[in-house]
Scaffold this motif. Structure first.
Motif, short mmCIF file in Angstrom:
data_model
loop_
_atom_site.label_atom_id
_atom_site.label_comp_id
_atom_site.label_asym_id
_atom_site.label_seq_id
_atom_site.Cartn_x
_atom_site.Cartn_y
_atom_site.Cartn_z
N GLU B 109 0.94 -1.26 -0.04
CA GLU B 109 -0.11 -0.01 -0.12
C GLU B 109 0.77 1.30 -0.05
O GLU B 109 0.75 2.44 -0.67
N ALA B 110 1.81 1.02 0.96
CA ALA B 110 2.83 2.43 0.90
C ALA B 110 3.60 2.58 -0.40
O ALA B 110 3.57 3.82 -0.83
N SER B 113 1.18 3.99 -2.96
CA SER B 113 0.74 5.51 -2.93
C SER B 113 2.03 6.22 -3.17
O SER B 113 1.90 7.31 -3.97
N GLU B 114 3.03 5.91 -3.10
CA GLU B 114 4.36 6.21 -3.50
C GLU B 114 4.42 6.61 -4.92
O GLU B 114 4.93 7.82 -5.62
N ASN B 116 1.55 6.89 -6.73
CA ASN B 116 0.18 7.52 -6.81
C ASN B 116 -0.76 6.51 -7.43
O ASN B 116 -1.61 6.72 -8.39
N GLU B 118 -4.08 4.59 -6.48
CA GLU B 118 -5.00 4.83 -5.30
C GLU B 118 -5.69 3.60 -4.75
O GLU B 118 -5.77 2.40 -5.56
N LYS B 119 -5.76 3.33 -3.48
CA LYS B 119 -6.30 2.10 -2.87
C LYS B 119 -7.56 1.70 -3.46
O LYS B 119 -7.79 0.52 -3.79
N GLU B 191 -2.93 5.37 -12.52
CA GLU B 191 -2.10 6.35 -11.76
C GLU B 191 -3.64 7.28 -11.33
O GLU B 191 -4.21 7.76 -12.45
N TYR B 192 -3.76 7.84 -10.21
CA TYR B 192 -4.62 9.00 -9.89
C TYR B 192 -3.99 10.29 -10.51
O TYR B 192 -2.86 10.58 -10.25
#
Lengths: 270, 193
Positions: B109-110, B113-114, B116, B118-119, B191-192
């Motif tokens: 998850e980390a 997020s690095e 970009n 999204e969960k 990617e978001y």
């Protein structure tokens, strides 16, 4: 479970292996020696690279740019003929090898290739200028010329271009024999010079100072002189432009014989 | 091994190990699990192979203790040995150097997020797709991503481990992230904005 057991035992297994195989840490001096070896070899290759720069500087200083029109079509062909390829290739080789050695040192990996190569280039160039100033470039060029049959030093290369009477070019030493000027070439061939209206006192003077360069034409086994230039050291004191030197010192023959002599006409171009 | 030894820092333990080989077991205890995980994240070797590599890493570390440069962290130094041994083992044995699924959900998850991701975009098999995508990267890119985002090293430490300039590491990480995003996009993970 089994994996956990292996994991739990791994330190025992490793210590047992160290004991049974009598494994010992390598001595500190061996690592210091290895690291010093790369630094010392790197230093040696930088010095060798600087020496190649010193020879290249000597070559470029003695190239006699001011006379290129006499021997070549243009400055480009002259440069192609005189670029010290051997020394520049050797320099490139030393730079590549030095950066490899520096990368092999303990902290060499921390520096980007461009920083290492840039530093080598700067240090080699500065050292090369110092070595050239100390005369090492000349010593190497002339030493190799004297001792290696396949190596031609800059002076010999330059002289070989000027030892071509059929193209109107001659170089050698002048002596006065029975009131006649005789030019003796590097290969010991004597040419009687026809100097007509030239400043004979100056011909005598620059002839006694060392090699001269003459443009002219072969006429009845004699060399009809259209212009004389002194040896390099003298020319430095004189204006670097051969046309100005000719005209200022009355070292030019403006006769009809000289009109068709190509090097003569080229040196008088503006 | 007493409890006071376990509290000592790595440099002290290295100095101690040079005088008393038994003290080296503290190093082994301290790093065996971390290095095991690192090897498994980098490769798909069997447990036996990982144990062989681990043993070689610690033996090599012991032999070269006098070469440990105290201007580096011991962790970076032993990770460097581990990385090189793993790559050497792979080259010698011509094994396939895949990343496994040994990245836990939290790390993943980390990491996502690095870069970009999204969960909310996570699909059912996100973990599998993500690790497969990492596997498709060239070896050097995979190594820097694992060292940075899974092992949590900074650029300096990665530079010391992989023996490349910090600038090169930064470039590799950027390129690796870009390539990973391209691969993920092809697999439907975007990617978001």
């Amino acid at each position: 479970m089994n994996n956990e057991k292996i994991q739990n035992n791994i330190e025992d297994k490793i210590l047992a292996k160290i004991s049974t195989e009598h494994i010992e840490p390598k001595a500190k001096w061996k690592f210091l020696l290895k690291n010093s070896y790369f630094w010392l070899l790197g230093l040696a290759t930088i010095i060798l690279g600087a020496l190649t720069i010193a020879v290249s500087i000597f070559v470029f200083e003695n190239i006699r740019w001011e006379l290129y029109k006499a021997t070549h079509e243009n400055l480009l062909t002259f440069l192609i003929d005189f670029i010290p390829y051997l020394w520049l290739m050797l320099f490139l080789g030393f730079v590549i090898f030095t950066q490899y050695l520096i990368k092999k040192t303990k902290h060499g990996y921390r520096y980007h290739l461009s920083i290492i190569v840039g530093s080598i280039l700067v240090i080699s160039t500065v050292l090369g200028i110092v070595f050239a100033d100390l005369g090492l470039g000349q010593d190497i060029d002339q030493g190799l010329d004297d001792n290696l049959p396949f190596y031609q030093g800059i002076k010999k290369h330059n002289d070989s271009l000027w030892n071509d009477p059929n193209k109107g070019l001659l170089t050698g030493t002048i002596s006065l024999v029975n009131n006649d000027f005789i030019l003796t070439t590097e290969d010991n061939k004597d040419w009687k010079l026809i100097t007509n209206n030239l400043n004979k006192d100056l011909v005598k003077q620059i002839g006694s100072d060392g090699d001269v360069r003459i443009v002219g034409v072969v006429k009845n086994d004699q060399f009809y002189v259209c212009g004389i230039l002194p040896d390099f050291d003298d020319l430095i004191k004189a204006p670097p432009n051969p046309k100005i030197f000719f005209e200022r010192n009355n070292m030019i023959e403006r006769s009809i014989e000289c009109e068709g002599v190509r090097p003569y006409a080229r040196l008088l171009e503006d | 091994m007493d409890n006071s030894s376990l509290d000592q820092n790595d440099v002290d333990i290295v100095n101690l190990s040079l005088k008393d080989k038994e003290s080296f077991s503290i190093i082994i205890v301290r790093y065996k699990d971390k290095l095991r995980k690192y090897i498994k994240r980098l490769t798909s070797f069997s447990d036996d192979s990982v144990d062989d590599i681990l043993q070689e890493i610690f033996i090599k570390t012991y032999i070269n203790l006098n070469d440990f440069d105290q201007s580096l962290s011991f962790s970076s130094w032993i990770y460097r040995i581990a990385h090189n041994e793993t790559i050497n083992y792979f080259r010698k044995n011509k094994k396939h150097i895949d990343a496994t699924n040994l990245i836990n959900d939290e790390d993943l998850e980390a990491f996502a997020s690095e870069i970009n991701i999204e969960k909310e975009q996570y699909k059912e098999h996100f973990n599998k797709i993500f690790t497969e995508s990492i596997n498709e990267l060239p070896e050097k890119y995979k190594s820097v991503l694992i060292l940075k985002f899974i092992e949590g090293n900074d650029y300096e430490a990665i530079s010391d481990i992989l023996q490349k300039p910090p600038g090169t590491i930064a470039t590799w990480i950027n390129r690796a992230k870009k390539e990973l995003k391209v691969i993920l996009n092809k697999k439907g993970i975007h990617e978001y904005e």
